[in-house]
Scaffold this motif. Structure first.
Motif, PDB file in Angstrom:
ATOM      1  N   PRO A  62       3.333  -2.562 -14.698  1.00 25.23           N
ATOM      2  CA  PRO A  62       4.255  -2.093 -13.657  1.00 25.23           C
ATOM      3  C   PRO A  62       4.383  -0.568 -13.608  1.00 25.23           C
TER       4      PRO A  62
ATOM      5  N   ASP B 157      10.440  -5.596 -13.381  1.00 22.07           N
ATOM      6  CA  ASP B 157      10.164  -6.518 -12.271  1.00 22.07           C
ATOM      7  C   ASP B 157      10.070  -5.684 -10.992  1.00 22.07           C
TER       8      ASP B 157
ATOM      9  N   THR C 110       9.635  -6.337  -8.024  1.00 24.45           N
ATOM     10  CA  THR C 110      10.294  -6.806  -6.801  1.00 24.45           C
ATOM     11  C   THR C 110      11.704  -6.221  -6.666  1.00 24.45           C
TER      12      THR C 110
ATOM     13  N   ALA D 217       3.460  -4.758  -5.884  1.00 23.33           N
ATOM     14  CA  ALA D 217       3.462  -6.082  -6.518  1.00 23.33           C
ATOM     15  C   ALA D 217       2.036  -6.616  -6.684  1.00 23.33           C
TER      16      ALA D 217
ATOM     17  N   GLU E 106       0.382  -8.010  -9.961  1.00 26.51           N
ATOM     18  CA  GLU E 106       0.113  -9.453 -10.073  1.00 26.51           C
ATOM     19  C   GLU E 106      -1.371  -9.782  -9.925  1.00 26.51           C
TER      20      GLU E 106
END
Ligand SMILES: [Zn+2]
Length: 387
Positions: free
Chosen positions: A324, A366, A368, A314, A318
């Motif tokens: 990703p 995503d 996460t 992550a 970020e």
């Protein structure tokens, strides 16, 4: 024994995009087939798992762990501590790790136990004890060496003990507060380590939180730099030219600095903590732009929780701005290459060992989603329960 995992989104550890509506067939410990779900080979005796809504990807790789760190306080000793950490990491979908040292060879023993099928855990490539200058690392952990001859002997001792990689503390860490240590392990010492490790067919990696140790390790021919928080553009260009890996361990830097960058902290403290963090992030950004090979590592369980590789992925997205898919490659196929196990694991393809992670959602959209574990397979064997 055959198992078909079907109706999944499949990401093989390499591709730009996942494949929708896919299926993967396991046979024993290996991947036998993968492709569109409608073409899946089925027959009597094949177990079918409907993975609808989920993504199947290679198990994660944490290229910087310390399974036995602090294990001397475990009631059953450091090997039991290492095996407990290994089992817990596997339950999170981590199917390979590189252990970068502790005060004894427990992680090497854990690697053997897992390899022999005596204990559940990720595949482990272990360094044994790190090499450091006298008083140049956490007291009692490293083999202390001061000259090239001692360095070569210490490397050979780790090789003889069964190490799969050699770790050197290239940026010395004072063993006690108030001690002054050199800023580098020394170019001649580093070169001696490279000669001895490469002669034994092993790669080396350097603990290098500051620039002088990192620069010397790169110039000496080290295969990998850990942390690299102070890398500059020249050293990064040299790493790109030589193919030196970087394991940035941003999650360890975050754990060390975050307590000091809150609004409640004195301005000077806050500013220094933010400056350290921003330098580390900038090093990753520069490395990425220069084409340096990146792999995920964390310093679990010495400094961060044992599932910290998810947070590292992550942070690469970020904070450091990786797409990703690039962060996920760093946590699968690329890290497997760094560990020297890419022929076995880190990608999904027929013949590869079935080290698999099934998560709910799409981690390529995503990251996460890596926390939403629905299934973990290690060498074709599905772990009971969820993590
Ligand atoms: Zn470490």
């Amino acid at each position: 024994m055959k198992t078909l995992i079907t109706n999944i989104r499949l990401w093989d550890g390499l591709a730009e995009q996942p494949t929708e509506g896919a299926a993967l067939l396991l046979e024993g410990a290996r991947i036998a087939w993968l492709g569109p779900a409608e073409d899946a080979p089925t027959g009597p005796g094949t177990d079918i798992i409907d993975g609808r809504g989920g993504t199947l990807l290679p198990g994660l790789v944490d290229a910087h762990v310390h399974l036995a760190w602090g294990g001397e306080t475990h009631p059953q000793g450091p090997l039991a501590a290492a095996l407990a950490a290994a089992a817990a990491m596997l339950a999170c979908g981590i199917t390979a790790v590189r252990d970068l040292g502790a005060r004894d060879h427990s992680a090497i023993a854990a690697a053997r136990a897992v390899q022999a099928g005596q204990a559940p855990g990720p595949a482990i490539v272990a360094a044994g004890r790190p090499l450091a200058l006298p008083d140049g690392y956490v007291a009692g952990v490293a083999v202390e060496v001061a000259d090239p001859e001692a360095v070569r002997a210490a490397v050979r001792a780790q090789v003889d003990a069964g190490a799969g990689v050699i770790k050197v503390i290239a940026s010395p860490v004072p063993a006690r507060p108030g001690l002054t240590v050199p800023r580098s392990f020394g170019l001649d010492n580093l070169r001696a380590a490279v000669e001895a490790a490469h002669a034994a067919g092993l790669r080396l990696t350097a603990h290098a939180h500051s620039l002088p140790g990192a620069r010397d390790a790169v110039l000496a021919g080290f295969d990998c730099i850990e942390h690299g928080y102070r890398l500059d553009a020249d050293t990064i260009a040299e790493m790109a030219r030589r193919g030196t890996w970087l394991v940035p361990t941003l999650v360890a830097m975050e754990a060390a600095q975050a307590p000091f960058w809150g609004d409640d902290q004195p301005a000077g403290t806050r500013q220094r903590a933010l400056e350290r963090w921003e330098a580390a992030v900038e090093a990753v950004r520069m490395a990425r732009r220069a084409g340096v090979r990146l792999a995920t590592g964390t310093d679990a369980v010495a400094l961060v929780p044992l599932d910290a590789v998810r947070r590292e992925v992550a942070l690469l997205v970020e904070a450091a701005g990786l797409p990703p898919v690039a962060a996920l490659r760093a946590a699968t196929s690329a890290a497997a290459e760094l560990l020297g196990v890419a022929h076995e694991t880190g990608t999904l393809a027929p013949g590869r060992r079935a080290d698999l992670l099934l998560v709910e959602g799409d981690p390529l959209a995503d990251v996460t989603a890596l926390k939403r574990v629905q299934g973990v397979w290690r060498a074709g064997h599905r772990l009971a329960g969820r993590a």
